[in-house]
Write an enzyme that holds these catalytic residues in place. Structure first.
Site, PDB file in Angstrom:
ATOM      1  N   ALA A 266      47.810 -20.020 -13.363  1.00  0.00           N
ATOM      2  CA  ALA A 266      49.092 -20.098 -14.094  1.00  0.00           C
ATOM      3  C   ALA A 266      50.200 -19.248 -13.487  1.00  0.00           C
ATOM      4  CB  ALA A 266      48.914 -19.747 -15.569  1.00  0.00           C
ATOM      5  N   ALA A 267      49.981 -18.660 -12.313  1.00  0.00           N
ATOM      6  CA  ALA A 267      51.070 -17.910 -11.673  1.00  0.00           C
ATOM      7  C   ALA A 267      52.252 -18.831 -11.382  1.00  0.00           C
ATOM      8  CB  ALA A 267      50.576 -17.255 -10.396  1.00  0.00           C
ATOM      9  N   GLY A 268      51.954 -20.046 -10.911  1.00  0.00           N
ATOM     10  CA  GLY A 268      53.023 -21.011 -10.652  1.00  0.00           C
ATOM     11  C   GLY A 268      53.751 -21.424 -11.915  1.00  0.00           C
ATOM     12  N   ASP A 269      53.031 -21.498 -13.026  1.00  0.00           N
ATOM     13  CA  ASP A 269      53.657 -21.860 -14.298  1.00  0.00           C
ATOM     14  C   ASP A 269      54.559 -20.735 -14.798  1.00  0.00           C
ATOM     15  OD1 ASP A 269      52.267 -24.269 -14.256  1.00  0.00           O
ATOM     16  OD2 ASP A 269      50.559 -23.417 -15.318  1.00  0.00           O
TER      17      ASP A 269
END
Length: 322
Positions: A266-269
């Site tokens: 979820a880093a990209g989110d």
């Protein structure tokens, strides 16, 4: 939905909603092998829901267009979205199971994910179109991903662009077949990581130069800004500048914030949600990108997907020390 706390800017998210089943172990098993794990979590997930959560925690009023089933998982995900002040009036409630993501994370924070769309496959272009026509959906920025049917994603980018909404596309997962050339004409900002950039452009992204080359692939097709994220190496931004017919590109490298990674899920989110929220708030591009990179960095310091998405105050404190 009436918000009970002040909101700054308005963001629309069109994307997937899943229940994330995550196991944590020292290492990931080899094919045919069983390993003992340490922890298990079951929480709201899906790139659409995660980015909605990230934008809401960043301070924006957020509405989500998506689809869930009628099982117990739908109660979990809808309950979490309600707790996070996200408008779900345009989330389909269909028959059958809610989407699932099976995530495995090892001790070095690397992960692999199998996402099973299930109810997300029911998000139709017709539902997207009808939802966008709803008068109460008033947003300046839209976050869209590719965990929904591609014809629905196309309807989403076209519909948002025609309404003057800034379209941010997270091209994940990278599609098996190339997207229609028309698709890119409706995208303002695209945010692929190295793998997604390679799969979509055919360019192996290994450093700043190759990232810039991949970024130009997107801007050549009409995207205004391509942000190619390079994990621990930061991000390369390629921007179209100049008048139509006399355009060139500007390339910039943005160094990452150094943190101790626990789980990269979820880093990209977190990056996308904070970027969209900051732009909806009216911050400059440089300010918005800095907040996005801070949000992404903070996300990797916490295990799990939705639990790792930082609150606005956490990002403020993080940036204040830098």
């Amino acid at each position: 939905m009436t918000f009970t706390v002040p909101r700054i800017g308005s963001v629309l998210v069109i994307g997937s909603i899943t229940c994330d089943l995550t196991s944590f172990s020292e290492r990931l098993p080899q094919p045919g092998e069983t390993v003992l794990g340490n922890t298990f979590t079951m929480v709201l997930g899906g790139k659409g829901a995660n980015q909605a959560l990230a934008a809401s925690r960043a301070g924006s009023a957020v509405a989500l267009i998506g689809s869930v089933g009628n099982d117990s998982f739908s109660e979990l995900v809808l309950g979490t979205l309600a707790e996070e002040l996200i408008n779900t009036d345009h989330v389909l409630r269909g028959q059958g199971p809610t989407g699932i993501a099976h995530i495995r994370v090892d001790s070095s924070a690397e992960n692999d994910i199998v996402m099973i769309p299930l109810a997300n496959s029911l998000l139709s272009p017709e539902h997207v179109r009808a939802s966008l026509n709803a008068p109460e959906l008033d947003a300046t920025v839209a976050l869209i991903q590719l965990e929904i049917p591609h014809d629905s994603a196309l309807e989403a980018v076209k519909g948002c662009k025609s309404r003057g909404i800034t379209v941010i596309l997270d091209p994940a997962p990278a599609p098996d077949a190339p997207l229609d050339e028309e698709f890119w004409q409706h995208v303002d900002i695209v945010t692929p990581n190295e793998t997604e950039a390679r799969l979509m452009t055919g360019i192996s992204v290994t450093d700043e130069e190759s990232a810039a080359k991949a970024g130009r692939w997107f801007t050549d097709r009409g995207v205004a800004r391509a942000v190619v994220t390079l994990a621990g190496a930061g991000a390369v931004v390629v921007e179209r500048v100049g008048e139509t017919g006399d355009e060139t590109t500007r390339i910039s490298l943005h160094k990452p914030f150094e943190v101790a990674a626990v789980d990269t899920t979820a880093a990209g989110d977190a990056f996308a949600g904070n970027l969209g929220s900051a732009l909806a708030e009216g911050l400059t591009w440089e300010q918005a990108l800095r907040r996005a990179m801070a949000g992404g960095a903070l996300a990797v310091t916490v295990a799990g997907a939705s639990p790792s998405l930082p609150q606005r105050e956490t990002v403020d404190l993080f940036l204040a020390g830098r």
